[in-house]
Write a protein that holds these residues in place. Structure first.
Motif, short mmCIF file in Angstrom:
data_model
loop_
_atom_site.label_atom_id
_atom_site.label_comp_id
_atom_site.label_asym_id
_atom_site.label_seq_id
_atom_site.Cartn_x
_atom_site.Cartn_y
_atom_site.Cartn_z
N THR A 151 20.82 -29.20 52.19
CA THR A 151 19.46 -28.79 52.52
C THR A 151 19.04 -27.51 51.80
O THR A 151 17.93 -27.02 52.02
N SER A 152 19.88 -26.93 50.95
CA SER A 152 19.58 -25.65 50.31
C SER A 152 19.07 -25.86 48.89
O SER A 152 19.11 -26.97 48.35
N LYS A 153 18.60 -24.77 48.27
CA LYS A 153 18.08 -24.87 46.90
C LYS A 153 19.17 -24.89 45.85
O LYS A 153 18.91 -25.18 44.69
N TYR A 154 20.41 -24.58 46.24
CA TYR A 154 21.53 -24.61 45.30
C TYR A 154 22.47 -25.77 45.62
O TYR A 154 22.63 -26.16 46.78
N ALA A 155 23.07 -26.31 44.58
CA ALA A 155 24.14 -27.30 44.72
C ALA A 155 25.21 -26.94 43.71
O ALA A 155 24.90 -26.43 42.62
N MET A 156 26.46 -27.18 44.04
CA MET A 156 27.54 -26.75 43.15
C MET A 156 28.65 -27.77 43.08
O MET A 156 28.80 -28.63 43.96
N THR A 157 29.41 -27.66 42.01
CA THR A 157 30.66 -28.40 41.85
C THR A 157 31.67 -27.45 41.23
O THR A 157 31.36 -26.79 40.23
#
Length: 512
Positions: free
Chosen positions: A278-284
């Motif tokens: 639900t946030s503006k950031y996504a990471m791997t």
């Protein structure tokens, strides 16, 4: 309970005794204990967790399994530490077991590691610290007890050096975040000398309730011997030891919290659940390599300042020449693949292909193998090339690789033909083709240019294009093989992906 050990069959002599252990029962005992540790941690039963960890670390089953993995299964089994000792056969394994079962892991005093260097893809040297055999065995026993506790806490987007997870999961996670085109801006980074600079104080704070935390501290500060000179280690976790990947994952845990990444669990009418970011950031993140995906350029440029307290607490900093803020249309490389959106007729399309660097390294590995085979017959060449071709094809097959497979097949035909022409310099093209190139013995491929043994009819060089493209299935949100409720899930998942493991090892060894 500490000395609980599955029953073993009587052995006629110490030399044959090693094979008489019931390894299936030994593994089941260790697996069951790890599942209990995971469950107790999930329920918040801290005292139970510590008691179970002590029992597992001091069990004969953990010791036996650790000796087997270190001296028999691992690729570095014949690499010695500073004492020069290796364990090469079953009788020596029995002797090591008889010696170590009388000792206690908490009372062990580690020896310094032996420092060696390997060349990285950028030409620089990567230091590796090689502990002694006994240190490696105890480290594995400690890891068996510590890993299931932390697997419950690790972030779902962390995929490096974790059981049941791998490179293809990291790539598939990136694909799922970027495929719809909403997140277009990428912050790409790499920790500078991650394994050499981790803050010991921070690491010890994270594992202070673990029963063998003092021993881990001894390993961290045991130092290393390089070219006959002893060096102290007041920071870092020597890359090359059994515990280092787990310690690094523990130290690097928490990036999602810094970025404010939150999830909620969605459920459909059929009962299927999935996690939604639900946030503006996504990471791997895969070990110390990571990619952060954002909606806007401003969000991507703000990542560095957000990561500053995270980095400082862990004694780390970012590699300046590897920091990039780019639009996805420019593309970026990650774990041997290139991720990029390409223009199309209606709208641009996200494609993930083998990167130019990984293709170059594969070609170089094939060329070096062919060169090493000069003076040998074609059977030697085929047997050496087939594992390289099969392994890399299995790694690449999860993405858009059909054109690359065809191009590599042409390259291999050309370089192997030059090998034959040099081997038979007094023979013409027709003679070489008739003697060494035939149709597919399976009758499936129509290709007539398949390198074949003239004396062994079933020995042929495989083609990359014979490997079917098959998209990888992303692992469930926070699924762990230590979760006993997911035993069937991981059983079938492991069966489906068993032929990809070798490919992943081959490709990563080429890239490092």
């Amino acid at each position: 309970m500490r000395n609980t050990l599955p029953k073993t069959k009587p052995a006629a002599s110490p030399i044959t005794g090693w094979k008489q252990f019931d390894w299936s029962k030994i593994r089941k005992y260790v697996d069951r204990m790890q599942q209990r540790i995971y469950r107790a941690e999930s329920l918040g039963r801290k005292r139970t967790v510590r008691n179970l960890q002590r029992i597992l670390m001091h069990s004969k089953a953990a010791l036996l399994l650790s000796i087997k993995r270190i001296t028999q299964d691992n690729r570095g089994k014949r690499t010695a530490g500073i004492d020069g000792n290796i364990v090469a056969n079953d009788s020596e394994r029995i002797m090591l077991y008889e010696k170590m079962k009388k000792l206690r892991v908490n009372q062990h005093n580690p020896k310094p590691s032996y420092r060696i260097y390997i060349k990285k893809k950028n030409g620089k040297l990567r230091p590796l610290s090689i502990p002694t055999i006994m240190d490696r065995v105890w480290q594995n026993a400690v890891k068996l007890a510590l890993e299931p506790q932390w697997e419950y806490h690790f972030e779902s987007t962390s995929y490096g050096f974790r059981p049941g997870r791998g490179c293809h999961d990291a790539i598939e996670r990136i694909f799922q975040y970027l495929v719809f085109g909403k997140r277009r801006w990428i912050f790409e980074g790499d920790f500078k000398g991650c394994f050499d600079n981790l803050n010991h104080t921070y690491i010890m704070k994270q594992i202070q309730r673990f029963p063998a935390h003092k021993l881990i501290h001894k390993w961290l500060e045991a130092g290393y011997v390089d070219n006959g000179t002893f060096h102290l280690t007041d920071a870092g976790s020597g890359q090359g030891s059994i515990l280092s990947p787990l310690i690094a994952n523990i130290a690097l845990h928490g990036m999602e919290d810094i970025l404010g990444i939150k999830y909620y669990i969605n459920k459909n009418a059929a009962g299927r659940t999935w996690a939604v970011n639900t946030s503006k950031y996504a990471m791997t993140r895969y070990a110390d390599d990571f990619v952060i995906m954002c909606y806007s350029k401003e969000d991507a440029e703000a990542v560095y300042s957000k990561l500053t307290p995270y980095l400082k607490e862990r004694g780390l900093e970012l590699e300046e020449n590897k920091i990039r803020v780019i639009d996805i249309s420019e593309g970026f490389d990650f774990l041997g693949f290139n991720v990029r959106r390409y223009p199309a007729s209606s709208k641009d399309k996200l494609l993930i292909k083998p990167s130019k660097d990984s293709i170059k390294k594969f070609r170089q590995k094939v060329a070096d193998t062919v060169k090493d085979c000069y003076g040998h017959n074609v059977e030697v060449l085929i047997r050496k090339l087939n594992p390289i071709i099969r392994g890399t094809a299995n790694y690449w097959k999860a993405e858009v690789s059909s054109k690359v497979f065809s191009a590599m097949d042409k390259y291999i035909v050309n370089i192997t033909y030059r090998f034959l022409a040099k081997t038979h310099h007094n023979k013409n093209h027709i003679w070489i083709k008739k003697r060494y190139f035939r149709k597919d013995i399976r009758g499936i491929s129509k290709n007539r240019w398949i390198l074949s043994s003239p004396t062994q009819m079933n020995l042929q060089l495989i083609k990359m294009s014979w490997t079917h493209i098959e998209r990888h299935t992303l692992i469930k949100f926070k699924a762990s093989p230590f979760n006993s409720n997911l035993s069937k899930y991981f059983y079938y998942r492991k069966r489906k992906e068993s032929n990809q493991t070798f490919g992943e090892q081959v490709c990563l060894s080429c890239m490092s």
